[in-house]
Enzyme design. Sequence first.
Site, PDB file in Angstrom:
ATOM      1  N   LYS A 171       7.644 -12.848  -8.459  1.00  0.00           N
ATOM      2  CA  LYS A 171       7.258 -12.330  -7.142  1.00  0.00           C
ATOM      3  C   LYS A 171       6.001 -11.472  -7.242  1.00  0.00           C
ATOM      4  O   LYS A 171       5.127 -11.523  -6.366  1.00  0.00           O
ATOM      5  CB  LYS A 171       8.398 -11.515  -6.534  1.00  0.00           C
ATOM      6  CG  LYS A 171       8.072 -10.925  -5.152  1.00  0.00           C
ATOM      7  CD  LYS A 171       7.699 -11.983  -4.122  1.00  0.00           C
ATOM      8  CE  LYS A 171       7.227 -11.397  -2.794  1.00  0.00           C
ATOM      9  NZ  LYS A 171       8.279 -10.711  -2.041  1.00  0.00           N
ATOM     10  N   LYS A 239       2.747  -1.526  -1.886  1.00  0.00           N
ATOM     11  CA  LYS A 239       3.812  -1.268  -2.854  1.00  0.00           C
ATOM     12  C   LYS A 239       3.897  -2.395  -3.873  1.00  0.00           C
ATOM     13  O   LYS A 239       4.015  -2.168  -5.083  1.00  0.00           O
ATOM     14  CB  LYS A 239       5.135  -1.091  -2.104  1.00  0.00           C
ATOM     15  CG  LYS A 239       6.353  -0.879  -2.971  1.00  0.00           C
ATOM     16  CD  LYS A 239       7.142  -2.158  -3.229  1.00  0.00           C
ATOM     17  CE  LYS A 239       7.732  -2.743  -1.968  1.00  0.00           C
ATOM     18  NZ  LYS A 239       8.563  -3.952  -2.260  1.00  0.00           N
TER      19      LYS A 239
END
Length: 294
Positions: A171, A239
């Site tokens: 990811k 983030k």
Amino acid sequence: MKTIGFIGLGIMGGPMAANLVRAGYSVTGYDLGDERLERLTRQGGHVATGVADAVAGADAVITMLPDSPDVEAVALGPDGLLAHAEAGSLYLDMSTVRPDTARLVALAAGERGVRALDAPVSGGEPGAIEGRLSIMVGGPEEDFAAARPLLEVLGSTVVHVGPAGAGQTVKAANQLVVGGTYALVAEALLLLEASGVDGGTGLDVLAGGLAGSRILELKRESMVAREFSPGFRIDLHHKDMGIALAAARAAEVALPMTGLTAQLMAAARAQGYGPLDHSALLKVIENMSGKECA
């Protein structure tokens, strides 16, 4: 598995829980937002009063939370998910968090007899709504096989990529490619418009050639229109770029384009664009040139 506890019913989690309800699963959801719980009730799900209530009696528990500290608090807290999950049940964290968080949670789950998988997703809100997410799964092969029918309700691409933490590493790689592509599409659009070329027409041509991408397919019209309603917020992508940089440091590799993209995301937040869609990197690129061409 027919009984699912679902914790985190936001932009991604809400549609995912609804898809499970429609597929015949009994879903008990928990979220801090009352309106999100009410939406799940209208869709046929059940509402929990807390984490322990969401987990009670569940064959599988899914979390979809903003960041690593949230997952660690919900999963590992003294009254958290693993304190109440039944031995033999499955825990799927579908949040995007640090790979080391995924490994920590998997270790703690194993000590309690709970089967844990990290299963982050890509595809944004449209993919969550339509059940065509790309899901990258880390954990034991046999636990992935058990979870696969459930995951195939949520995604059109479901792949086991390795042991605990591997899903989160994939990811991170996904997010650095997505962020970098947004930055380059923004630069291409600015170049076209500043040169007197219709941006929409130019991007249509790019989308049909070797430069084509899923981002150009889905986002070129909204970028030309400067429409940045969030499907995935700059705040969250900022983030995620931090996760990618931390993973690169742990692997002892240099990722210079990732570093540049991370700085552009940081600039977007600093300029007040954090709540906007990550395609709003276009605004940062425009500001750097002192131009707003639309």
